[in-house]
Design a protein around this motif. Structure first.
Motif, PDB file in Angstrom:
ATOM      1  N   PHE B  33      19.661  81.072   5.036  1.00  0.00           N
ATOM      2  CA  PHE B  33      19.774  81.878   3.827  1.00  0.00           C
ATOM      3  C   PHE B  33      21.052  81.517   3.084  1.00  0.00           C
ATOM      4  N   PHE B  34      20.950  81.593   1.777  1.00  0.00           N
ATOM      5  CA  PHE B  34      22.040  81.106   0.943  1.00  0.00           C
ATOM      6  C   PHE B  34      22.332  82.102  -0.165  1.00  0.00           C
ATOM      7  N   TRP B  35      23.582  82.156  -0.529  1.00  0.00           N
ATOM      8  CA  TRP B  35      23.995  82.918  -1.702  1.00  0.00           C
ATOM      9  C   TRP B  35      24.644  81.976  -2.703  1.00  0.00           C
ATOM     10  N   TYR B  36      24.135  82.039  -3.937  1.00  0.00           N
ATOM     11  CA  TYR B  36      24.685  81.252  -5.031  1.00  0.00           C
ATOM     12  C   TYR B  36      25.256  82.222  -6.064  1.00  0.00           C
ATOM     13  N   ARG B  37      26.319  81.792  -6.691  1.00  0.00           N
ATOM     14  CA  ARG B  37      26.908  82.538  -7.804  1.00  0.00           C
ATOM     15  C   ARG B  37      26.640  81.746  -9.077  1.00  0.00           C
ATOM     16  N   GLN B  38      26.230  82.437 -10.123  1.00  0.00           N
ATOM     17  CA  GLN B  38      25.951  81.771 -11.384  1.00  0.00           C
ATOM     18  C   GLN B  38      26.601  82.546 -12.525  1.00  0.00           C
ATOM     19  N   TYR B  39      27.610  81.938 -13.105  1.00  0.00           N
ATOM     20  CA  TYR B  39      28.232  82.523 -14.287  1.00  0.00           C
ATOM     21  C   TYR B  39      27.328  82.287 -15.487  1.00  0.00           C
ATOM     22  N   SER B  40      27.460  83.147 -16.474  1.00  0.00           N
ATOM     23  CA  SER B  40      26.621  83.062 -17.666  1.00  0.00           C
ATOM     24  C   SER B  40      26.745  81.683 -18.323  1.00  0.00           C
ATOM     25  N   GLY B  41      25.628  81.032 -18.540  1.00  0.00           N
ATOM     26  CA  GLY B  41      25.612  79.729 -19.196  1.00  0.00           C
ATOM     27  C   GLY B  41      25.956  78.562 -18.291  1.00  0.00           C
ATOM     28  N   LYS B  42      26.205  78.855 -17.017  1.00  0.00           N
ATOM     29  CA  LYS B  42      26.560  77.800 -16.062  1.00  0.00           C
ATOM     30  C   LYS B  42      25.455  77.630 -15.028  1.00  0.00           C
ATOM     31  N   SER B  43      25.615  76.641 -14.159  1.00  0.00           N
ATOM     32  CA  SER B  43      24.622  76.395 -13.112  1.00  0.00           C
ATOM     33  C   SER B  43      25.013  77.126 -11.830  1.00  0.00           C
ATOM     34  N   PRO B  44      24.063  77.339 -10.928  1.00  0.00           N
ATOM     35  CA  PRO B  44      24.368  78.032  -9.668  1.00  0.00           C
ATOM     36  C   PRO B  44      25.326  77.218  -8.801  1.00  0.00           C
ATOM     37  N   GLU B  45      26.182  77.947  -8.114  1.00  0.00           N
ATOM     38  CA  GLU B  45      27.169  77.343  -7.221  1.00  0.00           C
ATOM     39  C   GLU B  45      27.017  77.995  -5.850  1.00  0.00           C
ATOM     40  N   LEU B  46      26.842  77.188  -4.820  1.00  0.00           N
ATOM     41  CA  LEU B  46      26.681  77.717  -3.468  1.00  0.00           C
ATOM     42  C   LEU B  46      27.989  78.335  -2.987  1.00  0.00           C
ATOM     43  N   ILE B  47      27.940  79.596  -2.527  1.00  0.00           N
ATOM     44  CA  ILE B  47      29.156  80.238  -2.038  1.00  0.00           C
ATOM     45  C   ILE B  47      29.090  80.599  -0.558  1.00  0.00           C
ATOM     46  N   MET B  48      27.889  80.837  -0.030  1.00  0.00           N
ATOM     47  CA  MET B  48      27.791  81.211   1.380  1.00  0.00           C
ATOM     48  C   MET B  48      26.426  80.787   1.908  1.00  0.00           C
ATOM     49  N   PHE B  49      26.359  80.493   3.201  1.00  0.00           N
ATOM     50  CA  PHE B  49      25.072  80.352   3.860  1.00  0.00           C
ATOM     51  C   PHE B  49      25.182  80.987   5.237  1.00  0.00           C
ATOM     52  N   ILE B  50      24.049  81.424   5.758  1.00  0.00           N
ATOM     53  CA  ILE B  50      24.036  82.075   7.059  1.00  0.00           C
ATOM     54  C   ILE B  50      22.740  81.752   7.760  1.00  0.00           C
ATOM     55  N   SER B  73      22.415  90.373   3.092  1.00  0.00           N
ATOM     56  CA  SER B  73      23.332  91.032   2.168  1.00  0.00           C
ATOM     57  C   SER B  73      24.538  90.152   1.919  1.00  0.00           C
ATOM     58  N   LEU B  74      25.149  90.365   0.771  1.00  0.00           N
ATOM     59  CA  LEU B  74      26.439  89.747   0.467  1.00  0.00           C
ATOM     60  C   LEU B  74      27.391  90.859   0.066  1.00  0.00           C
ATOM     61  N   LEU B  75      28.493  90.953   0.800  1.00  0.00           N
ATOM     62  CA  LEU B  75      29.531  91.928   0.465  1.00  0.00           C
ATOM     63  C   LEU B  75      30.703  91.186  -0.148  1.00  0.00           C
ATOM     64  N   ILE B  76      31.202  91.721  -1.231  1.00  0.00           N
ATOM     65  CA  ILE B  76      32.390  91.163  -1.870  1.00  0.00           C
ATOM     66  C   ILE B  76      33.468  92.239  -1.833  1.00  0.00           C
ATOM     67  N   ARG B  77      34.497  91.979  -1.040  1.00  0.00           N
ATOM     68  CA  ARG B  77      35.588  92.941  -0.929  1.00  0.00           C
ATOM     69  C   ARG B  77      36.593  92.725  -2.050  1.00  0.00           C
ATOM     70  N   ASP B  78      37.319  93.797  -2.383  1.00  0.00           N
ATOM     71  CA  ASP B  78      38.350  93.707  -3.417  1.00  0.00           C
ATOM     72  C   ASP B  78      37.795  92.979  -4.658  1.00  0.00           C
ATOM     73  N   SER B  79      36.702  93.497  -5.178  1.00  0.00           N
ATOM     74  CA  SER B  79      36.029  92.842  -6.310  1.00  0.00           C
ATOM     75  C   SER B  79      36.972  92.673  -7.496  1.00  0.00           C
ATOM     76  N   GLN B  80      36.835  91.538  -8.142  1.00  0.00           N
ATOM     77  CA  GLN B  80      37.648  91.204  -9.312  1.00  0.00           C
ATOM     78  C   GLN B  80      36.735  90.987 -10.523  1.00  0.00           C
ATOM     79  N   PRO B  81      37.261  91.191 -11.721  1.00  0.00           N
ATOM     80  CA  PRO B  81      36.438  90.911 -12.908  1.00  0.00           C
ATOM     81  C   PRO B  81      35.871  89.492 -12.917  1.00  0.00           C
ATOM     82  N   SER B  82      36.594  88.550 -12.304  1.00  0.00           N
ATOM     83  CA  SER B  82      36.115  87.164 -12.239  1.00  0.00           C
ATOM     84  C   SER B  82      34.908  87.005 -11.316  1.00  0.00           C
ATOM     85  N   ASP B  83      34.581  88.033 -10.546  1.00  0.00           N
ATOM     86  CA  ASP B  83      33.378  88.003  -9.710  1.00  0.00           C
ATOM     87  C   ASP B  83      32.131  88.377 -10.516  1.00  0.00           C
ATOM     88  N   SER B  84      32.307  88.829 -11.725  1.00  0.00           N
ATOM     89  CA  SER B  84      31.173  89.204 -12.572  1.00  0.00           C
ATOM     90  C   SER B  84      30.308  87.971 -12.830  1.00  0.00           C
TER      91      SER B  84
END
Lengths: 112, 114
Positions: B33-50, B73-84
């Protein structure tokens, strides 16, 4: 670092034109993929290739073809562009045996 | 039909909070299983796998896998605006020719407000 590049970031074409989108990866990955991404529909697989000259249809191959003559290069062809092919097109690559995909920056195609 | 389901959101959390993103999958034979992060207008970026049941931590990110209940699940601790961003969950199923094609969820939009 894996690098996947795509030939254009933005492209505007007219209905009926033949469109070529090119993808190049520099990490010797065997697998390459073409997706389109539309709001609310997520990523949809168009075609993939697991080796040079090998290709397989994904979920939505209609209206598209692909070419893979060299390991590093995978091209997506729209034989006769239509307005419903306006979308973000994403190329990805991965190693055989791995589902970790690395994406290119994407090409936003507009067909008018 | 092999499916990966995610709530589209948006999930809105205050800065500094824990963001919890969930994903369920239909195929018990799913291997990884994989989690990708995708900022608006950008391509997906792999951030975690399990691959294994339990938790996997990487910095502020923790992926959790429960194969019996078929959720990730994906937990993001101490969330930052840049995690949006939009977070895509993907599950791996085998395919022909020795390639492995992940099935993607449609993504959850996360908004971290200051």
């Amino acid at each position: 670092d894996v690098k996947v590049t795509q030939s254009s970031r933005y492209l505007v074409k007219r209905t009926g034109e033949k469109v070529f989108l090119e993808c190049v990866q520099d990490m010797d990955h065997e697998n390459m993929f073409w997706y389109r991404q539309d709001p609310g529909l997520g990523l949809r697989l168009i075609y993939f290739s697991y080796d040079v000259k090998m290709k397989e249809k994904g979920d939505i191959p209609e209206g598209y073809s692909v070419s893979r003559e060299k390991k590093e290069r995978f091209s997506l062809i729209l034989e006769s562009a239509s307005t419903n092919q306006t979308s973000m097109y994403l190329c990805a690559s991965s190693l055989t045996g791995s589902a970790e995909q690395y994406f290119g920056p994407g090409t936003r195609l507009t067909v008018t | 039909q092999k499916e990966v389901e995610q709530n589209s959101g948006p999930l809105s959390v205050p800065e500094g909070a824990i963001a919890s993103l969930n994903c369920t999958y239909s195929d018990r034979g799913s291997q990884s299983f994989f989690w990708y992060r995708q900022y608006s207008g950008k391509s997906p970026e792999l951030i975690m796998f399990i691959y294994s049941n339990g938790d996997k931590e990487d910095g502020r990110f923790t992926a959790q896998l429960n194969k019996a209940s078929q959720y990730v699940s994906l937990l993001i601790r101490d969330s930052q605006p840049s995690d949006s961003a939009t977070y895509l969950c993907a599950a791996r199923f085998g395919a022909s020719g020795g390639s492995y094609i992940p099935t993607f969820g449609r993504g959850t939009s996360l908004i971290v407000h200051p």
